[in-house]
Design a protein around this motif. Structure first.
Motif, PDB file in Angstrom:
ATOM      1  N   LEU A 134       7.708   7.150  13.524  1.00  0.00           N
ATOM      2  CA  LEU A 134       8.390   6.342  12.512  1.00  0.00           C
ATOM      3  C   LEU A 134       9.848   6.030  12.860  1.00  0.00           C
ATOM      4  O   LEU A 134      10.499   5.269  12.145  1.00  0.00           O
ATOM      5  CB  LEU A 134       8.335   7.041  11.147  1.00  0.00           C
ATOM      6  N   LEU A 135      10.352   6.581  13.958  1.00  0.00           N
ATOM      7  CA  LEU A 135      11.744   6.345  14.342  1.00  0.00           C
ATOM      8  C   LEU A 135      12.084   4.858  14.493  1.00  0.00           C
ATOM      9  O   LEU A 135      13.176   4.430  14.122  1.00  0.00           O
ATOM     10  CB  LEU A 135      12.071   7.076  15.653  1.00  0.00           C
ATOM     11  N   PRO A 136      11.185   4.011  15.056  1.00  0.00           N
ATOM     12  CA  PRO A 136      11.551   2.598  15.246  1.00  0.00           C
ATOM     13  C   PRO A 136      11.605   1.765  13.965  1.00  0.00           C
ATOM     14  O   PRO A 136      11.941   0.590  14.024  1.00  0.00           O
ATOM     15  CB  PRO A 136      10.445   2.069  16.189  1.00  0.00           C
ATOM     16  N   MET A 137      11.272   2.342  12.805  1.00  0.00           N
ATOM     17  CA  MET A 137      11.271   1.560  11.574  1.00  0.00           C
ATOM     18  C   MET A 137      12.700   1.329  11.092  1.00  0.00           C
ATOM     19  O   MET A 137      13.466   2.281  10.885  1.00  0.00           O
ATOM     20  CB  MET A 137      10.469   2.273  10.481  1.00  0.00           C
ATOM     21  N   ASN A 138      13.052   0.051  10.884  1.00  0.00           N
ATOM     22  CA  ASN A 138      14.383  -0.233  10.367  1.00  0.00           C
ATOM     23  C   ASN A 138      14.425  -0.003   8.852  1.00  0.00           C
ATOM     24  O   ASN A 138      13.402   0.311   8.223  1.00  0.00           O
ATOM     25  CB  ASN A 138      14.818  -1.657  10.733  1.00  0.00           C
ATOM     26  N   ASP A 139      15.610  -0.150   8.256  1.00  0.00           N
ATOM     27  CA  ASP A 139      15.784   0.174   6.836  1.00  0.00           C
ATOM     28  C   ASP A 139      14.899  -0.691   5.934  1.00  0.00           C
ATOM     29  O   ASP A 139      14.352  -0.205   4.942  1.00  0.00           O
ATOM     30  CB  ASP A 139      17.250   0.007   6.436  1.00  0.00           C
ATOM     31  N   ARG A 140      14.781  -1.965   6.267  1.00  0.00           N
ATOM     32  CA  ARG A 140      13.946  -2.841   5.438  1.00  0.00           C
ATOM     33  C   ARG A 140      12.485  -2.407   5.494  1.00  0.00           C
ATOM     34  O   ARG A 140      11.801  -2.330   4.462  1.00  0.00           O
ATOM     35  CB  ARG A 140      14.074  -4.290   5.913  1.00  0.00           C
ATOM     36  N   GLN A 141      12.000  -2.095   6.692  1.00  0.00           N
ATOM     37  CA  GLN A 141      10.620  -1.635   6.836  1.00  0.00           C
ATOM     38  C   GLN A 141      10.404  -0.318   6.113  1.00  0.00           C
ATOM     39  O   GLN A 141       9.354  -0.109   5.478  1.00  0.00           O
ATOM     40  CB  GLN A 141      10.285  -1.497   8.321  1.00  0.00           C
ATOM     41  N   MET A 142      11.388   0.569   6.184  1.00  0.00           N
ATOM     42  CA  MET A 142      11.259   1.862   5.512  1.00  0.00           C
ATOM     43  C   MET A 142      11.247   1.699   3.999  1.00  0.00           C
ATOM     44  O   MET A 142      10.483   2.383   3.307  1.00  0.00           O
ATOM     45  CB  MET A 142      12.406   2.780   5.950  1.00  0.00           C
ATOM     46  N   GLU A 143      12.051   0.799   3.474  1.00  0.00           N
ATOM     47  CA  GLU A 143      12.053   0.559   2.030  1.00  0.00           C
ATOM     48  C   GLU A 143      10.713  -0.011   1.573  1.00  0.00           C
ATOM     49  O   GLU A 143      10.202   0.352   0.505  1.00  0.00           O
ATOM     50  CB  GLU A 143      13.193  -0.387   1.651  1.00  0.00           C
ATOM     51  N   THR A 144      10.139  -0.902   2.378  1.00  0.00           N
ATOM     52  CA  THR A 144       8.811  -1.435   2.041  1.00  0.00           C
ATOM     53  C   THR A 144       7.773  -0.317   2.059  1.00  0.00           C
ATOM     54  O   THR A 144       6.905  -0.237   1.184  1.00  0.00           O
ATOM     55  CB  THR A 144       8.412  -2.539   3.037  1.00  0.00           C
ATOM     56  N   PHE A 145       7.856   0.553   3.065  1.00  0.00           N
ATOM     57  CA  PHE A 145       6.947   1.697   3.161  1.00  0.00           C
ATOM     58  C   PHE A 145       7.052   2.573   1.917  1.00  0.00           C
ATOM     59  O   PHE A 145       6.039   2.979   1.324  1.00  0.00           O
ATOM     60  CB  PHE A 145       7.294   2.486   4.427  1.00  0.00           C
ATOM     61  N   LYS A 146       8.275   2.858   1.488  1.00  0.00           N
ATOM     62  CA  LYS A 146       8.466   3.714   0.313  1.00  0.00           C
ATOM     63  C   LYS A 146       7.928   3.043  -0.950  1.00  0.00           C
ATOM     64  O   LYS A 146       7.355   3.716  -1.822  1.00  0.00           O
ATOM     65  CB  LYS A 146       9.950   4.058   0.153  1.00  0.00           C
ATOM     66  N   ARG A 147       8.103   1.731  -1.065  1.00  0.00           N
ATOM     67  CA  ARG A 147       7.556   1.027  -2.234  1.00  0.00           C
ATOM     68  C   ARG A 147       6.035   1.131  -2.251  1.00  0.00           C
ATOM     69  O   ARG A 147       5.429   1.313  -3.318  1.00  0.00           O
ATOM     70  CB  ARG A 147       7.985  -0.445  -2.220  1.00  0.00           C
ATOM     71  N   ALA A 148       5.441   1.036  -1.078  1.00  0.00           N
ATOM     72  CA  ALA A 148       3.979   1.158  -0.996  1.00  0.00           C
ATOM     73  C   ALA A 148       3.531   2.557  -1.390  1.00  0.00           C
ATOM     74  O   ALA A 148       2.526   2.729  -2.098  1.00  0.00           O
ATOM     75  CB  ALA A 148       3.511   0.825   0.419  1.00  0.00           C
ATOM     76  N   VAL A 149       4.279   3.569  -0.958  1.00  0.00           N
ATOM     77  CA  VAL A 149       3.953   4.955  -1.324  1.00  0.00           C
ATOM     78  C   VAL A 149       4.084   5.145  -2.833  1.00  0.00           C
ATOM     79  O   VAL A 149       3.230   5.777  -3.474  1.00  0.00           O
ATOM     80  CB  VAL A 149       4.864   5.930  -0.560  1.00  0.00           C
ATOM     81  N   ASN A 150       5.136   4.593  -3.432  1.00  0.00           N
ATOM     82  CA  ASN A 150       5.344   4.730  -4.874  1.00  0.00           C
ATOM     83  C   ASN A 150       4.263   4.036  -5.702  1.00  0.00           C
ATOM     84  O   ASN A 150       4.043   4.386  -6.861  1.00  0.00           O
ATOM     85  CB  ASN A 150       6.720   4.178  -5.265  1.00  0.00           C
ATOM     86  N   LYS A 151       3.601   3.058  -5.081  1.00  0.00           N
ATOM     87  CA  LYS A 151       2.511   2.366  -5.769  1.00  0.00           C
ATOM     88  C   LYS A 151       1.157   3.034  -5.525  1.00  0.00           C
ATOM     89  O   LYS A 151       0.106   2.458  -5.818  1.00  0.00           O
ATOM     90  CB  LYS A 151       2.463   0.903  -5.338  1.00  0.00           C
ATOM     91  N   GLY A 152       1.195   4.223  -4.951  1.00  0.00           N
ATOM     92  CA  GLY A 152      -0.044   4.972  -4.769  1.00  0.00           C
ATOM     93  C   GLY A 152      -0.776   4.663  -3.486  1.00  0.00           C
ATOM     94  O   GLY A 152      -1.931   5.063  -3.308  1.00  0.00           O
ATOM     95  N   GLY A 153      -0.141   3.955  -2.564  1.00  0.00           N
ATOM     96  CA  GLY A 153      -0.769   3.699  -1.270  1.00  0.00           C
ATOM     97  C   GLY A 153      -1.492   2.377  -1.171  1.00  0.00           C
ATOM     98  O   GLY A 153      -1.847   1.946  -0.075  1.00  0.00           O
ATOM     99  N   ILE A 154      -1.751   1.702  -2.291  1.00  0.00           N
ATOM    100  CA  ILE A 154      -2.335   0.362  -2.278  1.00  0.00           C
ATOM    101  C   ILE A 154      -1.211  -0.625  -2.574  1.00  0.00           C
ATOM    102  O   ILE A 154      -0.634  -0.611  -3.653  1.00  0.00           O
ATOM    103  CB  ILE A 154      -3.457   0.207  -3.321  1.00  0.00           C
ATOM    104  N   PHE A 155      -0.895  -1.462  -1.606  1.00  0.00           N
ATOM    105  CA  PHE A 155       0.297  -2.299  -1.713  1.00  0.00           C
ATOM    106  C   PHE A 155      -0.043  -3.740  -1.382  1.00  0.00           C
ATOM    107  O   PHE A 155      -0.586  -4.034  -0.321  1.00  0.00           O
ATOM    108  CB  PHE A 155       1.380  -1.792  -0.757  1.00  0.00           C
ATOM    109  N   LYS A 156       0.268  -4.638  -2.285  1.00  0.00           N
ATOM    110  CA  LYS A 156       0.087  -6.074  -2.056  1.00  0.00           C
ATOM    111  C   LYS A 156       1.455  -6.688  -1.800  1.00  0.00           C
ATOM    112  O   LYS A 156       2.318  -6.675  -2.674  1.00  0.00           O
ATOM    113  CB  LYS A 156      -0.589  -6.748  -3.250  1.00  0.00           C
TER     114      LYS A 156
END
Length: 655
Positions: free
Chosen positions: A304-326
């Protein structure tokens, strides 16, 4: 969840039993494999077993609809390979298992629910005294011989194991002798399993692995078997299920090699499957091994080191939505696509929807710390700076690159160089070469040297952190005013779809960035078969391209925009006068014709510094001799090799 099963052979005297721990989440079909191994009935037909659950009034069999048979029992009939044990283990205190419906052998299985904990040793359990007596008796029946063989199945690997009575190791001298000979024992209730030496004459350290190593290998093989038929591939709720679903056996093996996972398949496990199912079983094994490794903290942090801040924020939003992300934007889709490249997410069948497995989200909690994110940001900044080399410089001295990096980077110059050399092709296409950072596309035949000659003595433009991140994360300066204006024109007046307008804007920017002009842009538009709705729209387009061209950082200008250089030229002209350098033979001819007039105006003409003399060869009209000579060629002239490209983009790159 674990279940403790007591397996009792019916009608046995003395009573023969064996205790076995199995995990939840497996099918009855897989449970039959465990029971066959533990009870000594491995040679029974693989699909002729029967489970009778009297309390639930259910009978489970395998392939009940394949042969067209459907016996009328009082129980409801279920498919064993699609029915999971948990529902019934919690309400049936016992059930009956027949390994072969055509034989009289049957077992009573008593169930006890255990707490959720790791299964740390393959098939831990206790044998009854009657079972042990089978090992001491001579002339056992064929069935008892099979039981003796197969009850040891799970602990017979490379060196094998011997069963010995515990009292035989009570003597301290014998125990020391056993250990000094390379064997390490572990107690199993009243009995001890001791690894046997395959070659007693050899040195123990060369021929015998410790019991811990052997048990670890055995535990891995059995844990693999525990999961083989427990996959719910359609749901992809775990990482192993996701990997198994989206990748072939070959691809999973490649992933295993990439992350340093063992690629040797356990023949003992594969032998339990029919030939037609072994490839699928191999994929399951690779998927589980890869998932186990990728969920480890060290491995997940590295991936996960190559993930920039924008990608990481999107990842966290997907996690907060329970793993199913549109995804709602193209940027979010790109971010999730990058996570898919890292194999921690996968697209679902629904458009713009992605799934993150539950165990990935759980493992991520363990690395979601300020320390990890600081390390990640530093790593990404280095990658972003290397992306700038491709678009702005092509080649840049290390000392100049360090000026760019030090805006936000914390490494020393030597540490930075080591970090770049440790990167692989997935991270960057730039390498350290000859005291420079060079984009790999300019390395062939030292083409970067020809590029540097074209760039002349221009300085290196050092972009801001915001500029660096924009061009690295988006592939072009998406926030530049002229870029936004062109994008809006394509979307609104040319009525292009958003994604098509964005792609064309990016292509046009890259065309200008490489030193091409309006002519090449119009060729690109024609290839796209775009039709301008009016002459006014075409004039607008030309105007926007002209503005964009003047404000685009260019490779041959070392990242400077033409308008930046014009400002510098004005100052230089004020001090030293104007010098015009042609870029093509046609331009050189026009300047030569107007040379006297230009000199009278105080304008200098340089017809040579931007040109090269190349060797030429022509066959004479009578085809008897070859005429050689020299020809002056400029960067924007058609390449004499006949490729149709400009000389600077073809043979001129090779110096």
């Amino acid at each position: 969840m674990l279940y403790d099963l007591k397996i009792i052979l019916k009608k046995s005297k003395p009573v023969l039993w064996y205790e076995l721990e199995v995990p939840g989440g497996i099918t009855f079909s897989l449970l039959s494999v465990f029971l066959d191994i533990a009870s000594g009935t491995k040679d029974a037909p693989p699909s002729d077993y029967i489970f009778d659950l009297p309390s639930s009034e259910v009978q489970l069999r395998e392939g009940i609809f394949e042969d067209g048979s459907y016996p009328l029992y009082r129980q409801s009939l279920r498919e064993a390979d699609t029915t999971f044990i948990d529902e019934y283990m919690k309400k049936d205190s016992w059930f009956t298992y027949k390994p072969d419906k055509n034989e009289d052998i049957a077992f009573r299985i008593e169930v006890k629910e255990l707490s959720s904990r790791m299964l740390i040793f393959p098939f831990p359990g206790r044998y009854s005294r009657g079972v042990w007596e089978l090992f001491e008796k001579d002339g056992s029946s064929a069935f008892k011989d099979k039981m003796k063989e197969l009850m040891c199945y799970h602990i017979q690997y490379d060196e094998g194991f011997h069963f010995v009575k515990k009292k035989e190791l009570l003597d301290e001298r014998e125990k020391k002798k056993s250990i000094s000979g390379g064997s390490i024992s572990i107690e199993l209730d009243s009995y001890v399993m001791v690894p046997a030496m395959t070659n007693p004459e050899s040195k123990p350290e060369n021929t015998i692995r410790s019991f811990t190593e052997t048990a670890k290998e055995g535990a891995e093989q059995i844990s693999l078997l525990l999961g083989l038929k427990g996959f719910r591939s359609a749901d992809m709720r775990s990482l192993r299920e996701m990997l198994y679903t989206i990748y072939s056996e070959t691809e999973l093996k490649q992933l295993s090699e990439e992350i340093g996972v063992n690629t040797v398949l356990p023949k003992e496990i594969l032998a339990l499957f029919k030939a037609k199912d072994r490839e699928s079983a191999a994929s399951m094994i690779f998927a589980k091994r890869c998932a186990d490794r990728m969920l480890e903290k060290e491995c997940m942090e590295e991936r996960l080191l190559p993930m920039n801040d924008r990608q990481m924020e999107t990842f966290k939003r997907a996690v907060n939505k329970g793993g199913i992300f549109k995804s709602a934007t193209f940027a979010e889709s790109d971010d999730m696509a990058f996570l898919c490249e890292l194999d921690y997410a996968a697209p679902t069948k629904k458009e713009d929807e992605f799934l993150i497995p539950t165990d990935v989200m759980e493992a991520f909690k363990g690395i979601d710390t300020p320390e990890f994110h600081h390390k990640r940001q530093q790593h990404v900044w280095l990658l972003d700076c290397l992306d700038v080399v491709e678009y702005f410089y092509g080649s840049i001295p290390i000392r100049q690159f360090y000026r760019l990096y030090r805006q936000f980077g914390e490494l020393s110059r030597e540490e930075m160089i080591e970090a770049i050399q440790a990167l692989d092709d997935f991270d960057t296409l730039c390498i350290v070469h000859d005291g420079r950072i060079v984009y790999h596309g300019w390395l062939h035949d030292d083409e970067y040297k020809a590029l540097e000659r074209c760039q002349g003595d221009k300085a290196y433009y050092i972009p801001t952190k915001k500029e660096v991140e924009d061009i690295s994360w988006n592939g072009y300066p998406s926030q530049q005013r002229e870029v936004k204006t062109l994008f809006a024109f394509l979307q609104n007046e040319m009525e292009m779809e958003e994604i098509d307008a964005e792609d064309l804007t990016e292509e046009i920017w890259h065309t200008l960035n490489q030193g091409d002009g309006l002519h090449e842009v119009m060729d690109l538009v024609n290839k796209k078969k775009l039709v301008f709705p009016s002459d006014k729209a075409m004039r607008k387009f030309v105007e926007y391209i002209t503005r964009l061209n003047n404000t685009t950082p260019m490779l041959y200008n070392r990242g400077f925009r033409p308008e930046d250089l014009m400002s510098r030229e004005k100052e230089s002209i004020r001090r030293n006068g104007l010098t015009i350098v042609p870029g093509s033979t046609q331009a050189a001819g026009m300047l030569a014709e107007a040379a006297d007039q230009l000199r009278a105006m105080g304008v200098h003409i340089d017809l040579n510094s931007n040109a090269r003399n190349i060797d030429t060869a022509f066959v004479s009209p009578d085809r008897k001799t070859v005429i050689t000579g020299k020809k002056k060629i400029y960067p924007n002239d058609p390449c004499p090799c006949g490729s149709g490209k400009k000389y600077k983009n073809c043979c001129g790159r090779r110096g």
